[in-house]
Design a protein around this motif. Sequence first.
Motif, PDB file in Angstrom:
ATOM      1  N   LYS A 139      -3.663  14.416  -8.244  1.00 53.59           N
ATOM      2  CA  LYS A 139      -2.269  14.242  -7.816  1.00 53.59           C
ATOM      3  C   LYS A 139      -2.175  14.130  -6.298  1.00 53.59           C
ATOM      4  CE  LYS A 139      -0.183  16.520 -11.825  1.00 53.59           C
ATOM      5  NZ  LYS A 139       0.601  17.680 -12.322  1.00 53.59           N
ATOM      6  N   ALA A 140      -2.976  14.897  -5.593  1.00 57.41           N
ATOM      7  CA  ALA A 140      -2.946  14.849  -4.132  1.00 57.41           C
ATOM      8  C   ALA A 140      -3.502  13.516  -3.626  1.00 57.41           C
ATOM      9  CB  ALA A 140      -3.746  16.012  -3.560  1.00 57.41           C
ATOM     10  N   MET A 141      -4.586  13.051  -4.202  1.00 55.10           N
ATOM     11  CA  MET A 141      -5.140  11.761  -3.801  1.00 55.10           C
ATOM     12  C   MET A 141      -4.147  10.638  -4.062  1.00 55.10           C
ATOM     13  SD  MET A 141      -9.129  11.906  -4.999  1.00 55.10           S
ATOM     14  CE  MET A 141     -10.334  12.939  -4.170  1.00 55.10           C
ATOM     15  N   MET A 142      -3.496  10.700  -5.206  1.00 58.23           N
ATOM     16  CA  MET A 142      -2.494   9.687  -5.538  1.00 58.23           C
ATOM     17  C   MET A 142      -1.330   9.716  -4.545  1.00 58.23           C
ATOM     18  SD  MET A 142      -3.340   7.793  -8.145  1.00 58.23           S
ATOM     19  CE  MET A 142      -1.779   7.235  -8.835  1.00 58.23           C
ATOM     20  N   ALA A 143      -0.930  10.899  -4.135  1.00 58.74           N
ATOM     21  CA  ALA A 143       0.156  11.016  -3.166  1.00 58.74           C
ATOM     22  C   ALA A 143      -0.232  10.371  -1.839  1.00 58.74           C
ATOM     23  CB  ALA A 143       0.526  12.481  -2.955  1.00 58.74           C
ATOM     24  N   TYR A 144      -1.470  10.584  -1.400  1.00 60.63           N
ATOM     25  CA  TYR A 144      -1.913   9.983  -0.140  1.00 60.63           C
ATOM     26  C   TYR A 144      -1.956   8.458  -0.253  1.00 60.63           C
ATOM     27  CZ  TYR A 144      -4.665   8.974   4.018  1.00 60.63           C
ATOM     28  OH  TYR A 144      -5.101   8.476   5.222  1.00 60.63           O
ATOM     29  N   LEU A 145      -2.450   7.938  -1.369  1.00 64.87           N
ATOM     30  CA  LEU A 145      -2.466   6.488  -1.562  1.00 64.87           C
ATOM     31  C   LEU A 145      -1.046   5.936  -1.612  1.00 64.87           C
ATOM     32  CD1 LEU A 145      -5.329   6.002  -4.189  1.00 64.87           C
ATOM     33  CD2 LEU A 145      -5.442   5.786  -1.703  1.00 64.87           C
ATOM     34  N   HIS A 146      -0.144   6.667  -2.240  1.00 62.25           N
ATOM     35  CA  HIS A 146       1.262   6.259  -2.273  1.00 62.25           C
ATOM     36  C   HIS A 146       1.832   6.171  -0.859  1.00 62.25           C
ATOM     37  CE1 HIS A 146       5.635   7.120  -2.482  1.00 62.25           C
ATOM     38  NE2 HIS A 146       5.592   6.300  -3.522  1.00 62.25           N
ATOM     39  N   PHE A 147       1.544   7.195  -0.054  1.00 61.55           N
ATOM     40  CA  PHE A 147       2.029   7.212   1.323  1.00 61.55           C
ATOM     41  C   PHE A 147       1.502   6.016   2.116  1.00 61.55           C
ATOM     42  CE2 PHE A 147       0.903   8.447   5.707  1.00 61.55           C
ATOM     43  CZ  PHE A 147       2.183   8.556   6.240  1.00 61.55           C
ATOM     44  N   LEU A 148       0.234   5.688   1.944  1.00 60.56           N
ATOM     45  CA  LEU A 148      -0.361   4.582   2.700  1.00 60.56           C
ATOM     46  C   LEU A 148       0.219   3.224   2.314  1.00 60.56           C
ATOM     47  CD1 LEU A 148      -4.157   5.512   2.871  1.00 60.56           C
ATOM     48  CD2 LEU A 148      -2.469   5.628   4.704  1.00 60.56           C
ATOM     49  N   SER A 149       0.864   3.144   1.167  1.00 60.73           N
ATOM     50  CA  SER A 149       1.426   1.867   0.719  1.00 60.73           C
ATOM     51  C   SER A 149       2.901   1.708   1.064  1.00 60.73           C
ATOM     52  CB  SER A 149       1.224   1.707  -0.794  1.00 60.73           C
ATOM     53  OG  SER A 149      -0.138   1.508  -1.084  1.00 60.73           O
ATOM     54  N   ARG A 150       3.443   2.624   1.835  1.00 59.62           N
ATOM     55  CA  ARG A 150       4.845   2.492   2.246  1.00 59.62           C
ATOM     56  C   ARG A 150       5.059   1.169   2.982  1.00 59.62           C
ATOM     57  NH1 ARG A 150       7.420   8.127   4.566  1.00 59.62           N
ATOM     58  NH2 ARG A 150       7.640   9.173   2.554  1.00 59.62           N
ATOM     59  N   GLY A 151       6.069   0.422   2.546  1.00 57.14           N
ATOM     60  CA  GLY A 151       6.405  -0.833   3.201  1.00 57.14           C
ATOM     61  C   GLY A 151       5.577  -2.018   2.772  1.00 57.14           C
ATOM     62  N   ILE A 152       4.663  -1.831   1.827  1.00 59.46           N
ATOM     63  CA  ILE A 152       3.823  -2.931   1.360  1.00 59.46           C
ATOM     64  C   ILE A 152       4.386  -3.467   0.049  1.00 59.46           C
ATOM     65  CG2 ILE A 152       1.505  -3.637   0.689  1.00 59.46           C
ATOM     66  CD1 ILE A 152       1.733  -2.768   3.603  1.00 59.46           C
ATOM     67  N   ALA A 153       4.498  -4.773  -0.030  1.00 57.83           N
ATOM     68  CA  ALA A 153       5.051  -5.400  -1.229  1.00 57.83           C
ATOM     69  C   ALA A 153       4.120  -5.201  -2.417  1.00 57.83           C
ATOM     70  CB  ALA A 153       5.265  -6.893  -0.999  1.00 57.83           C
ATOM     71  N   VAL A 154       4.703  -5.034  -3.594  1.00 57.60           N
ATOM     72  CA  VAL A 154       3.907  -4.901  -4.813  1.00 57.60           C
ATOM     73  C   VAL A 154       3.035  -6.139  -4.985  1.00 57.60           C
ATOM     74  CG1 VAL A 154       4.000  -4.760  -7.326  1.00 57.60           C
ATOM     75  CG2 VAL A 154       5.602  -3.437  -5.938  1.00 57.60           C
ATOM     76  N   GLY A 155       1.740  -5.908  -5.179  1.00 60.23           N
ATOM     77  CA  GLY A 155       0.814  -7.010  -5.396  1.00 60.23           C
ATOM     78  C   GLY A 155       0.436  -7.776  -4.148  1.00 60.23           C
ATOM     79  N   ALA A 156       0.820  -7.297  -2.961  1.00 59.78           N
ATOM     80  CA  ALA A 156       0.533  -8.016  -1.725  1.00 59.78           C
ATOM     81  C   ALA A 156      -0.966  -8.129  -1.480  1.00 59.78           C
ATOM     82  CB  ALA A 156       1.199  -7.311  -0.545  1.00 59.78           C
ATOM     83  N   LYS A 157      -1.386  -9.258  -0.968  1.00 60.05           N
ATOM     84  CA  LYS A 157      -2.776  -9.463  -0.563  1.00 60.05           C
ATOM     85  C   LYS A 157      -2.838  -9.265   0.950  1.00 60.05           C
ATOM     86  CE  LYS A 157      -4.108 -10.642  -4.707  1.00 60.05           C
ATOM     87  NZ  LYS A 157      -4.961  -9.742  -5.512  1.00 60.05           N
ATOM     88  N   LEU A 158      -3.375  -8.156   1.353  1.00 60.30           N
ATOM     89  CA  LEU A 158      -3.370  -7.813   2.766  1.00 60.30           C
ATOM     90  C   LEU A 158      -4.523  -8.471   3.507  1.00 60.30           C
ATOM     91  CD1 LEU A 158      -2.526  -4.004   2.697  1.00 60.30           C
ATOM     92  CD2 LEU A 158      -0.996  -5.963   2.625  1.00 60.30           C
ATOM     93  N   GLU A 159      -4.214  -9.078   4.632  1.00 61.48           N
ATOM     94  CA  GLU A 159      -5.259  -9.615   5.493  1.00 61.48           C
ATOM     95  C   GLU A 159      -6.013  -8.435   6.104  1.00 61.48           C
ATOM     96  OE1 GLU A 159      -5.145 -11.828   9.723  1.00 61.48           O
ATOM     97  OE2 GLU A 159      -4.258 -12.990   8.082  1.00 61.48           O
ATOM     98  N   GLY A 160      -7.301  -8.382   5.857  1.00 59.24           N
ATOM     99  CA  GLY A 160      -8.069  -7.229   6.329  1.00 59.24           C
ATOM    100  C   GLY A 160      -8.326  -6.213   5.249  1.00 59.24           C
ATOM    101  N   GLY A 161      -7.888  -6.494   4.019  1.00 58.03           N
ATOM    102  CA  GLY A 161      -8.202  -5.610   2.916  1.00 58.03           C
ATOM    103  C   GLY A 161      -9.662  -5.765   2.510  1.00 58.03           C
TER     104      GLY A 161
END
Length: 321
Positions: A139-161
Amino acid sequence: MKRSMSLILGLAIAAGTTAGALAQAQKDWQAPEIATLPDDPYGQLVRKGKALMEQTYQHIGPEVKDLAKRYAGNNLACVSCHLDAGARKFGNPWVGTFVSFPQYRGRENAVSSTEERINGCMERSMNGRKLPLDSAEMKAMMAYLHFLSRGIAVGAKLEGGGTLKLKPLARAADPVAGKQTYATLCVACHGAQGQGVRRGTVGDAQGYQFPPVWGPDSYNNGAGMARVTLAAGFIKGNMPSGTTHLATVLTDEQAFDVAAYINAQARPTKANLGVDFPARKNKPADAAFPPYTPGFSAEQHKYGPWQPILQAREKGIYPPE
């Protein structure tokens, strides 16, 4: 139609992100600052998740006092492969990961969840066992991943991913040449025997300042880093220490060769690798475990050249079921 478009834009604005900002986030993204989070239950859980990923060995490693918490089988940290706590471009960032799942995964030939992806790393890169889905750590790991995705569109392909995508060599990657590069540029941090540099002593659950890249305390042969093409992209964009994708040190050839040398060394073996990629057309050409593409050796799958294997795949020649 107007009403539908208004609803879509309204939802985007309610989420604090306009359509223009979504496009911007996909290219010029950066990880949000954890210091901006309040000290509320969500902020506390996010910080716990970050700590778990930065000091994995200290919380769920093989040397922690609570035997029930020994989920990782080595003393690496998640951030050994996901640099800057998952925030570095081309350093296997986690930014956007949460909103990219559920997704189809060729390894399983199924749609997988973020939790399943985490457990894939636990069993391979961490050479351990799965975290229970309802565990405090998951649950804690999931929360951190959730936080890191703030402002990112669902399914976005990030340059630098992910890591740098290098063009495969026309020749096989050369472990002998890679040994020379390793001795020149890698040995100071990772050691002549690939053992890394410990923070303390064996048994203290303090992990490594610089992680081992082979041997019993490293990733197993089922990990992504065990594939030479993936390891080469990571090495090229991030190594030696202090390197970024904006100012690389190694040539593509050196990156492939040193990745071949590292992965030519002994490391833990993942059990039941043969069940990976049940849809054999999904099995990567450089996945160096059976079954292999007919007509090509285990060595060629591991070191290349991979183009002939890919050409055979285009003709419908795949590893046997």
